[in-house]
Design a protein around this motif. Structure first.
Motif, mmCIF file in Angstrom:
data_model
loop_
_atom_site.group_PDB
_atom_site.id
_atom_site.type_symbol
_atom_site.label_atom_id
_atom_site.label_comp_id
_atom_site.label_asym_id
_atom_site.label_seq_id
_atom_site.Cartn_x
_atom_site.Cartn_y
_atom_site.Cartn_z
ATOM 1 N N GLU A 1 -17.469 12.443 -8.070
ATOM 2 C CA GLU A 1 -16.368 11.744 -7.419
ATOM 3 C C GLU A 1 -16.651 10.252 -7.354
ATOM 4 O O GLU A 1 -17.711 9.836 -6.897
ATOM 5 N N LYS A 2 -15.692 9.469 -7.824
ATOM 6 C CA LYS A 2 -15.780 8.016 -7.742
ATOM 7 C C LYS A 2 -14.652 7.551 -6.837
ATOM 8 O O LYS A 2 -13.526 8.033 -6.943
ATOM 9 N N SER A 3 -14.954 6.618 -5.953
ATOM 10 C CA SER A 3 -13.939 6.157 -5.005
ATOM 11 C C SER A 3 -13.463 4.750 -5.383
ATOM 12 O O SER A 3 -14.227 3.931 -5.901
ATOM 13 N N PHE A 4 -12.184 4.513 -5.120
ATOM 14 C CA PHE A 4 -11.547 3.237 -5.419
ATOM 15 C C PHE A 4 -10.678 2.839 -4.238
ATOM 16 O O PHE A 4 -10.180 3.681 -3.512
ATOM 17 N N ASN A 5 -10.467 1.560 -4.092
ATOM 18 C CA ASN A 5 -9.728 0.998 -2.978
ATOM 19 C C ASN A 5 -8.300 0.691 -3.419
ATOM 20 O O ASN A 5 -8.084 0.142 -4.495
ATOM 21 N N TYR A 6 -7.305 1.015 -2.575
ATOM 22 C CA TYR A 6 -5.917 0.701 -2.906
ATOM 23 C C TYR A 6 -5.701 -0.803 -3.038
ATOM 24 O O TYR A 6 -4.905 -1.245 -3.866
ATOM 25 N N ALA A 7 -6.411 -1.588 -2.239
ATOM 26 C CA ALA A 7 -6.258 -3.047 -2.296
ATOM 27 C C ALA A 7 -6.660 -3.585 -3.666
ATOM 28 O O ALA A 7 -6.072 -4.548 -4.159
ATOM 29 N N ASP A 8 -7.654 -2.959 -4.302
ATOM 30 C CA ASP A 8 -8.063 -3.388 -5.642
ATOM 31 C C ASP A 8 -6.988 -3.080 -6.677
ATOM 32 O O ASP A 8 -6.881 -3.772 -7.691
ATOM 33 N N VAL A 9 -6.193 -2.062 -6.441
ATOM 34 C CA VAL A 9 -5.067 -1.762 -7.337
ATOM 35 C C VAL A 9 -4.015 -2.858 -7.194
ATOM 36 O O VAL A 9 -3.449 -3.324 -8.190
ATOM 37 N N ILE A 10 -3.777 -3.296 -5.975
ATOM 38 C CA ILE A 10 -2.797 -4.368 -5.741
ATOM 39 C C ILE A 10 -3.233 -5.664 -6.406
ATOM 40 O O ILE A 10 -2.438 -6.347 -7.045
ATOM 41 N N THR A 11 -4.515 -6.007 -6.296
ATOM 42 C CA THR A 11 -5.008 -7.264 -6.860
ATOM 43 C C THR A 11 -5.208 -7.198 -8.367
ATOM 44 O O THR A 11 -5.396 -8.220 -9.005
ATOM 45 N N LEU B 1 0.814 -1.221 0.000
ATOM 46 C CA LEU B 1 0.000 0.000 0.000
ATOM 47 C C LEU B 1 0.845 1.267 0.000
ATOM 48 O O LEU B 1 0.493 2.242 -0.657
ATOM 49 N N ASP B 2 1.950 1.257 0.730
ATOM 50 C CA ASP B 2 2.776 2.460 0.810
ATOM 51 C C ASP B 2 3.356 2.848 -0.545
ATOM 52 O O ASP B 2 3.406 4.029 -0.890
ATOM 53 N N ILE B 3 3.775 1.880 -1.326
ATOM 54 C CA ILE B 3 4.322 2.165 -2.654
ATOM 55 C C ILE B 3 3.243 2.775 -3.541
ATOM 56 O O ILE B 3 3.486 3.772 -4.240
ATOM 57 N N ILE B 4 2.059 2.200 -3.527
ATOM 58 C CA ILE B 4 0.964 2.706 -4.355
ATOM 59 C C ILE B 4 0.556 4.103 -3.915
ATOM 60 O O ILE B 4 0.364 4.997 -4.737
ATOM 61 N N LYS B 5 0.439 4.322 -2.605
ATOM 62 C CA LYS B 5 0.055 5.641 -2.107
ATOM 63 C C LYS B 5 1.089 6.700 -2.473
ATOM 64 O O LYS B 5 0.731 7.807 -2.889
ATOM 65 N N ASN B 6 2.369 6.381 -2.345
ATOM 66 C CA ASN B 6 3.415 7.338 -2.698
ATOM 67 C C ASN B 6 3.390 7.673 -4.184
ATOM 68 O O ASN B 6 3.565 8.828 -4.573
ATOM 69 N N TYR C 1 -7.284 9.043 0.953
ATOM 70 C CA TYR C 1 -7.581 8.674 2.333
ATOM 71 C C TYR C 1 -6.761 7.438 2.684
ATOM 72 O O TYR C 1 -6.115 6.853 1.809
ATOM 73 N N PRO C 2 -6.785 6.991 3.935
ATOM 74 C CA PRO C 2 -5.954 5.834 4.313
ATOM 75 C C PRO C 2 -6.223 4.561 3.505
ATOM 76 O O PRO C 2 -5.298 3.815 3.219
ATOM 77 N N TYR C 3 -7.475 4.300 3.112
ATOM 78 C CA TYR C 3 -7.768 3.051 2.410
ATOM 79 C C TYR C 3 -8.371 3.234 1.031
ATOM 80 O O TYR C 3 -8.477 2.264 0.275
ATOM 81 N N ILE C 4 -8.811 4.436 0.695
ATOM 82 C CA ILE C 4 -9.404 4.691 -0.616
ATOM 83 C C ILE C 4 -8.849 5.988 -1.197
ATOM 84 O O ILE C 4 -8.270 6.795 -0.485
#
Length: 70
Positions: free
Chosen positions: A52-62, A3-8, A40-43
């Protein structure tokens, strides 16, 4: 990836245009072009045509959500 890599990486492209591919049910893919507006921390949210459309970082990883920076 974590998650940290994707967020950065996304933080570097804040307020820039991106193309989002979302793999949904029945092998259908939706495409959105907008700009990353909030994180945000998780989206994260993408502003697409004033909505505005929201997406989850975990879905980017998968791989269910792909982000292409323009």
């Amino acid at each position: 990836m974590n998650l940290d890599i994707i967020k950065n990486e996304m933080q570097k492209h804040m307020n820039e245009n991106v193309e989002i591919s979302v793999y949904g049910l029945r092998n259908k893919t939706e495409y959105f072009i907008g700009r990353i507006s909030k994180m945000y921390p998780y989206i994260f949210t993408v502003l697409v045509n004033g909505v505005e459309k929201s997406f989850n970082y975990a879905d980017v990883i998968t791989g269910e959500v792909q982000v292409k920076y323009m």
